[in-house]
Enzyme design. Structure first.
Site, PDB file in Angstrom:
ATOM      1  N   ASP A   1       0.861  -1.185   0.000  1.00 42.48           N
ATOM      2  CA  ASP A   1       0.000   0.000   0.000  1.00 42.48           C
ATOM      3  C   ASP A   1       0.898   1.237   0.000  1.00 42.48           C
ATOM      4  O   ASP A   1       1.236   1.786   1.045  1.00 42.48           O
ATOM      5  CB  ASP A   1      -0.915  -0.020   1.218  1.00 42.48           C
ATOM      6  CG  ASP A   1      -2.084   0.940   1.072  1.00 42.48           C
ATOM      7  OD1 ASP A   1      -2.116   1.705   0.085  1.00 42.48           O
ATOM      8  OD2 ASP A   1      -2.977   0.921   1.932  1.00 42.48           O
ATOM      9  N   VAL A   2       1.281   1.645  -1.206  1.00 38.02           N
ATOM     10  CA  VAL A   2       2.242   2.742  -1.348  1.00 38.02           C
ATOM     11  C   VAL A   2       1.602   4.003  -1.913  1.00 38.02           C
ATOM     12  O   VAL A   2       2.119   5.100  -1.732  1.00 38.02           O
ATOM     13  CB  VAL A   2       3.446   2.320  -2.215  1.00 38.02           C
ATOM     14  CG1 VAL A   2       4.208   1.188  -1.565  1.00 38.02           C
ATOM     15  CG2 VAL A   2       3.012   1.920  -3.618  1.00 38.02           C
ATOM     16  N   LYS A   3       0.508   3.854  -2.664  1.00 40.98           N
ATOM     17  CA  LYS A   3      -0.232   4.986  -3.238  1.00 40.98           C
ATOM     18  C   LYS A   3       0.685   5.958  -3.984  1.00 40.98           C
ATOM     19  O   LYS A   3       0.539   7.176  -3.886  1.00 40.98           O
ATOM     20  CB  LYS A   3      -1.026   5.715  -2.162  1.00 40.98           C
ATOM     21  CG  LYS A   3      -2.098   4.868  -1.496  1.00 40.98           C
ATOM     22  CD  LYS A   3      -2.914   5.687  -0.512  1.00 40.98           C
ATOM     23  CE  LYS A   3      -3.990   4.835   0.157  1.00 40.98           C
ATOM     24  NZ  LYS A   3      -3.428   3.865   1.114  1.00 40.98           N
ATOM     25  N   ARG A   4       1.631   5.421  -4.743  1.00 40.67           N
ATOM     26  CA  ARG A   4       2.502   6.283  -5.514  1.00 40.67           C
ATOM     27  C   ARG A   4       1.763   6.797  -6.749  1.00 40.67           C
ATOM     28  O   ARG A   4       0.826   6.171  -7.239  1.00 40.67           O
ATOM     29  CB  ARG A   4       3.756   5.514  -5.958  1.00 40.67           C
ATOM     30  CG  ARG A   4       4.600   4.983  -4.812  1.00 40.67           C
ATOM     31  CD  ARG A   4       5.149   6.111  -3.946  1.00 40.67           C
ATOM     32  NE  ARG A   4       6.193   5.645  -3.039  1.00 40.67           N
ATOM     33  CZ  ARG A   4       6.075   5.581  -1.727  1.00 40.67           C
ATOM     34  NH1 ARG A   4       4.965   5.944  -1.152  1.00 40.67           N
ATOM     35  NH2 ARG A   4       7.078   5.163  -0.982  1.00 40.67           N
TER      36      ARG A   4
ATOM     37  N   THR B   1      -0.659  -0.296  -4.662  1.00 38.21           N
ATOM     38  CA  THR B   1      -1.671   0.722  -4.877  1.00 38.21           C
ATOM     39  C   THR B   1      -1.013   1.913  -5.554  1.00 38.21           C
ATOM     40  O   THR B   1       0.160   2.221  -5.321  1.00 38.21           O
ATOM     41  CB  THR B   1      -2.326   1.155  -3.561  1.00 38.21           C
ATOM     42  OG1 THR B   1      -1.313   1.641  -2.666  1.00 38.21           O
ATOM     43  CG2 THR B   1      -3.060  -0.005  -2.912  1.00 38.21           C
TER      44      THR B   1
END
Length: 299
Positions: free
Chosen positions: A112-115, A142
């Site tokens: 879950d990095v949401k880059r 993510t």
């Protein structure tokens, strides 16, 4: 505290990249259900677990969750990278151990990095998390498409080539996002959330797998119709959906099928704090109970 010597990097099911992420996710859901256990070493959780609020504490909690998830019958874990990143290089070293241990234990790992970026920058993010053999290798990550799904060409290509997955933020539970994600483009009449789903579907169709390696994030606490999403029919190929918001955030597992409708066919039910609050001694039993509830709710 449980010992972790039984899980070592290089062990596990060794699923081939040629399977494709969507196929492997389908198999995990069929065998173990769609529960995804979050690995979120919050400061207060580390204190509750009698662990130090540092990289060593995050590592210990992460490895305990991996072990308990494997024992409790869950098939998916999702480390929230921010809670490791706050400890700098030591936190990343701890995260590398947790990622490797989870994959070695046969768990599907969503980082879950949401880059989100564009060009070579977003391609480098993809290389960091999706390259086989990389220190931070996960099965999926993510990612944000604020600059448009087309800006993710590099990570999409890498995911398709290496059997990895992406979960693109589409409709998220935080109230601040609603104004943007429900906005409607005057030329197409599509909301931003719907446009992301449709653009991701086009990419999945181009890749050509029965189950897409590309999925979306749709919050469980939302009325998805407000976001322009009709859950009475789902896209083709099968669309993986990462569903945060269960447990601590208020969504109920027994409502998952009604919330997501046809989108529930490849639903990943994410829960972290509600499970982790059981503490190290009750963790495996809590995961086993929740995994059974998810299987029942989505049967």
């Amino acid at each position: 505290m449980a010992q972790h010597g039984g899980v070592r990097a290089g062990e596990g099911d060794g699923a081939a990249a040629s399977d494709g992420f969507g196929t492997r996710l389908q198999r995990i859901i069929a065998e173990r259900g769609g529960l995804c256990v979050g690995i979120d070493p919050h400061s207060y959780l580390l204190a509750d677990w009698a662990l130090p609020d540092d990289a060593s504490g995050a590592r210990e909690l992460g490895l305990a969750v991996v072990e308990a998830a494997a024992r409790g019958g869950a098939g998916i874990v999702k480390p929230q990278v921010a809670f490791f990143e706050r400890f700098g290089s030591a936190g990343y070293a701890a995260l590398e151990e947790v990622l490797a241990a989870a994959r070695a234990a046969g768990l599907l790992v969503i980082a879950d990095v949401k880059r989100g970026d564009l060009g070579t920058s977003v391609e480098a993010y993809g290389e960091a998390w999706l390259t086989p053999g990389a220190p931070l290798e996960a099965d999926a990550m993510t990612i944000s498409a604020f600059q448009g799904v087309g800006s993710l060409a590099g990570p999409i290509r890498l995911a398709a080539e290496s059997g990895k997955g992406l979960f693109v933020l589409a409709a998220t539970s935080n109230p601040e996002a609603a104004a943007i994600q429900t906005s409607v483009a005057p030329d197409s009449g599509r909301s931003v959330a719907r446009a992301i789903i449709e653009d991701v579907t086009v990419q999945n169709q181009a890749i050509g797998h029965v189950a897409g390696p590309l999925g979306v994030v749709l919050g469980a606490t939302l009325d998805l119709s407000v976001f322009g999403i009709d859950v009475s029919s789902a896209p083709t190929p099968e669309l993986p959906v990462l569903a945060p918001g269960f447990g601590h955030q208020g969504a109920r597992i027994e409502d998952a099928a009604s919330i997501y409708g046809e989108y529930a066919r490849m639903l990943v039910v994410s829960e972290s704090r509600g499970i982790l609050s059981a503490g190290p001694d009750g963790l495996a039993d809590t995961i086993a109970t929740r995994a059974a509830e998810v299987r029942t709710a989505l049967a």
